[in-house]
Motif scaffolding. Structure first.
Motif, mmCIF file in Angstrom:
data_model
loop_
_atom_site.group_PDB
_atom_site.id
_atom_site.type_symbol
_atom_site.label_atom_id
_atom_site.label_comp_id
_atom_site.label_asym_id
_atom_site.label_seq_id
_atom_site.Cartn_x
_atom_site.Cartn_y
_atom_site.Cartn_z
ATOM 1 N N LYS A 84 7.121 -1.879 10.748
ATOM 2 C CA LYS A 84 8.097 -0.828 10.436
ATOM 3 C C LYS A 84 8.428 -0.955 8.960
ATOM 4 C CE LYS A 84 10.167 -0.469 14.879
ATOM 5 N NZ LYS A 84 10.095 -0.293 15.975
ATOM 6 N N LEU A 85 7.937 -0.006 8.203
ATOM 7 C CA LEU A 85 8.159 -0.039 6.761
ATOM 8 C C LEU A 85 9.508 0.576 6.430
ATOM 9 C CD1 LEU A 85 4.616 0.991 5.533
ATOM 10 C CD2 LEU A 85 5.574 -1.303 5.704
ATOM 11 N N PRO A 86 10.138 0.053 5.403
ATOM 12 C CA PRO A 86 11.428 0.616 5.005
ATOM 13 C C PRO A 86 11.251 2.045 4.504
ATOM 14 C CG PRO A 86 10.662 -0.988 3.398
ATOM 15 C CD PRO A 86 9.700 -1.019 4.537
ATOM 16 N N ARG A 87 12.255 2.840 4.723
ATOM 17 C CA ARG A 87 12.263 4.219 4.221
ATOM 18 C C ARG A 87 13.404 4.340 3.233
ATOM 19 N NH1 ARG A 87 7.442 5.302 5.241
ATOM 20 N NH2 ARG A 87 6.844 5.658 7.375
ATOM 21 N N GLY A 88 13.307 5.285 2.358
ATOM 22 C CA GLY A 88 14.357 5.480 1.370
ATOM 23 C C GLY A 88 13.736 5.678 0.013
ATOM 24 N N SER A 89 14.532 5.435 -0.995
ATOM 25 C CA SER A 89 14.059 5.601 -2.359
ATOM 26 C C SER A 89 13.030 4.517 -2.678
ATOM 27 C CB SER A 89 15.232 5.485 -3.336
ATOM 28 O OG SER A 89 15.689 4.134 -3.376
ATOM 29 N N THR A 90 12.293 4.727 -3.746
ATOM 30 C CA THR A 90 11.324 3.731 -4.182
ATOM 31 C C THR A 90 12.013 2.391 -4.413
ATOM 32 O OG1 THR A 90 9.929 5.422 -5.182
ATOM 33 C CG2 THR A 90 9.605 3.179 -5.951
ATOM 34 N N ALA A 91 13.178 2.416 -5.014
ATOM 35 C CA ALA A 91 13.914 1.175 -5.280
ATOM 36 C C ALA A 91 14.274 0.461 -3.980
ATOM 37 C CB ALA A 91 15.170 1.465 -6.095
ATOM 38 N N GLU A 92 14.654 1.220 -2.954
ATOM 39 C CA GLU A 92 15.004 0.616 -1.660
ATOM 40 C C GLU A 92 13.775 -0.013 -0.993
ATOM 41 O OE1 GLU A 92 18.760 3.332 -0.171
ATOM 42 O OE2 GLU A 92 16.761 4.213 -0.096
ATOM 43 N N VAL A 147 0.841 -1.201 0.000
ATOM 44 C CA VAL A 147 0.000 0.000 0.000
ATOM 45 C C VAL A 147 0.876 1.251 0.000
ATOM 46 C CG1 VAL A 147 -1.686 1.343 1.334
ATOM 47 C CG2 VAL A 147 -1.976 -1.132 1.065
ATOM 48 N N TYR A 148 1.934 1.233 0.786
ATOM 49 C CA TYR A 148 2.850 2.375 0.830
ATOM 50 C C TYR A 148 3.470 2.630 -0.546
ATOM 51 C CZ TYR A 148 6.850 5.299 1.832
ATOM 52 O OH TYR A 148 7.769 6.321 1.790
ATOM 53 N N LEU A 149 3.890 1.571 -1.230
ATOM 54 C CA LEU A 149 4.490 1.742 -2.564
ATOM 55 C C LEU A 149 3.533 2.434 -3.527
ATOM 56 C CD1 LEU A 149 6.361 -1.610 -3.315
ATOM 57 C CD2 LEU A 149 7.358 0.671 -3.148
ATOM 58 N N VAL A 150 2.281 2.016 -3.508
ATOM 59 C CA VAL A 150 1.289 2.614 -4.413
ATOM 60 C C VAL A 150 0.974 4.040 -3.979
ATOM 61 C CG1 VAL A 150 -1.085 2.448 -5.272
ATOM 62 C CG2 VAL A 150 0.352 0.396 -5.130
ATOM 63 N N SER A 151 0.805 4.257 -2.693
ATOM 64 C CA SER A 151 0.502 5.606 -2.194
ATOM 65 C C SER A 151 1.643 6.569 -2.459
ATOM 66 C CB SER A 151 0.216 5.578 -0.689
ATOM 67 O OG SER A 151 -0.971 4.901 -0.437
ATOM 68 N N ASP A 152 2.866 6.091 -2.303
ATOM 69 C CA ASP A 152 4.044 6.927 -2.523
ATOM 70 C C ASP A 152 4.184 7.326 -3.996
ATOM 71 O OD1 ASP A 152 6.377 8.189 -1.392
ATOM 72 O OD2 ASP A 152 7.563 6.707 -2.488
ATOM 73 N N VAL A 181 9.886 -4.775 0.097
ATOM 74 C CA VAL A 181 8.460 -5.107 0.053
ATOM 75 C C VAL A 181 8.137 -6.191 -0.979
ATOM 76 C CG1 VAL A 181 6.157 -4.184 -0.454
ATOM 77 C CG2 VAL A 181 7.744 -2.881 0.976
ATOM 78 N N LEU A 182 8.667 -6.082 -2.174
ATOM 79 C CA LEU A 182 8.302 -7.049 -3.218
ATOM 80 C C LEU A 182 8.729 -8.482 -2.858
ATOM 81 C CD1 LEU A 182 8.889 -4.872 -6.411
ATOM 82 C CD2 LEU A 182 6.736 -5.298 -5.182
ATOM 83 N N PRO A 183 9.968 -8.699 -2.385
ATOM 84 C CA PRO A 183 10.309 -10.059 -1.944
ATOM 85 C C PRO A 183 9.468 -10.512 -0.742
ATOM 86 C CG PRO A 183 12.306 -8.774 -2.301
ATOM 87 C CD PRO A 183 11.141 -7.828 -2.385
#
Length: 140
Positions: free
Chosen positions: A61-69, A19-24, A74-76
């Motif tokens: 605790k979601l990772p922070r950083g660039s989209t790639a990070e 959800v964070y990836l899509v929202s971001d 998240v994807l794995p």
């Protein structure tokens, strides 16, 4: 069969991270707020073990950083979550996939429709969770 605390954390981090990836992908505080509310309803609508895992305990605790990070974590985790459920609770795989996909689609559509970055994030999440992307749903 029950899941370990680490397995539950993986499922939760993956779902909320998706959800964070899509929202971001749709910048702006109010867009992210609308998208988070839309997605939370879908996650809360899960049933069984998936609902228990996603709705109890602390927020991940979601990772922070660039989209790639963030994607690198998240994807794995999404793929691992499906593998965990296939092994320990096969009857919950469809439930988890549906909850995650519904949540990210609702997030993407919550604010001004689906933009190209959101469509890309949706496709990556669906691939990671093992669901084929349907362009008629996401607006790709």
């Amino acid at each position: 069969m029950s899941l370990t605390a680490e397995e539950k954390s993986t499922l939760k981090t993956a779902a909320f991270g998706a959800v964070y990836l899509v929202s971001d992908a749709d910048p702006g505080f109010f867009a992210m707020l609308r998208e988070s509310f839309a997605a939370s309803g879908a996650l809360a609508g899960a049933t069984g073990l998936v609902k228990e895992v996603l709705s109890t305990g602390p927020l991940p605790k979601l990772p922070r950083g660039s989209t790639a990070e963030v994607e690198a974590v998240v994807l794995p985790a999404l793929s691992r979550s499906v593998a965990i459920l296939r092994e320990k609770a096969p009857s919950e795989v469809d439930n988890y996939q549906a909850a995650v996909v519904t949540a990210v689609e609702q997030a993407a559509n919550a604010s001004h429709g689906v933009n190209a970055r959101e469509a890309d994030a949706l496709a990556k999440v669906k691939t990671a969770v093992g669901v084929v992307s349907d362009p008629t749903i996401t607006g790709e």
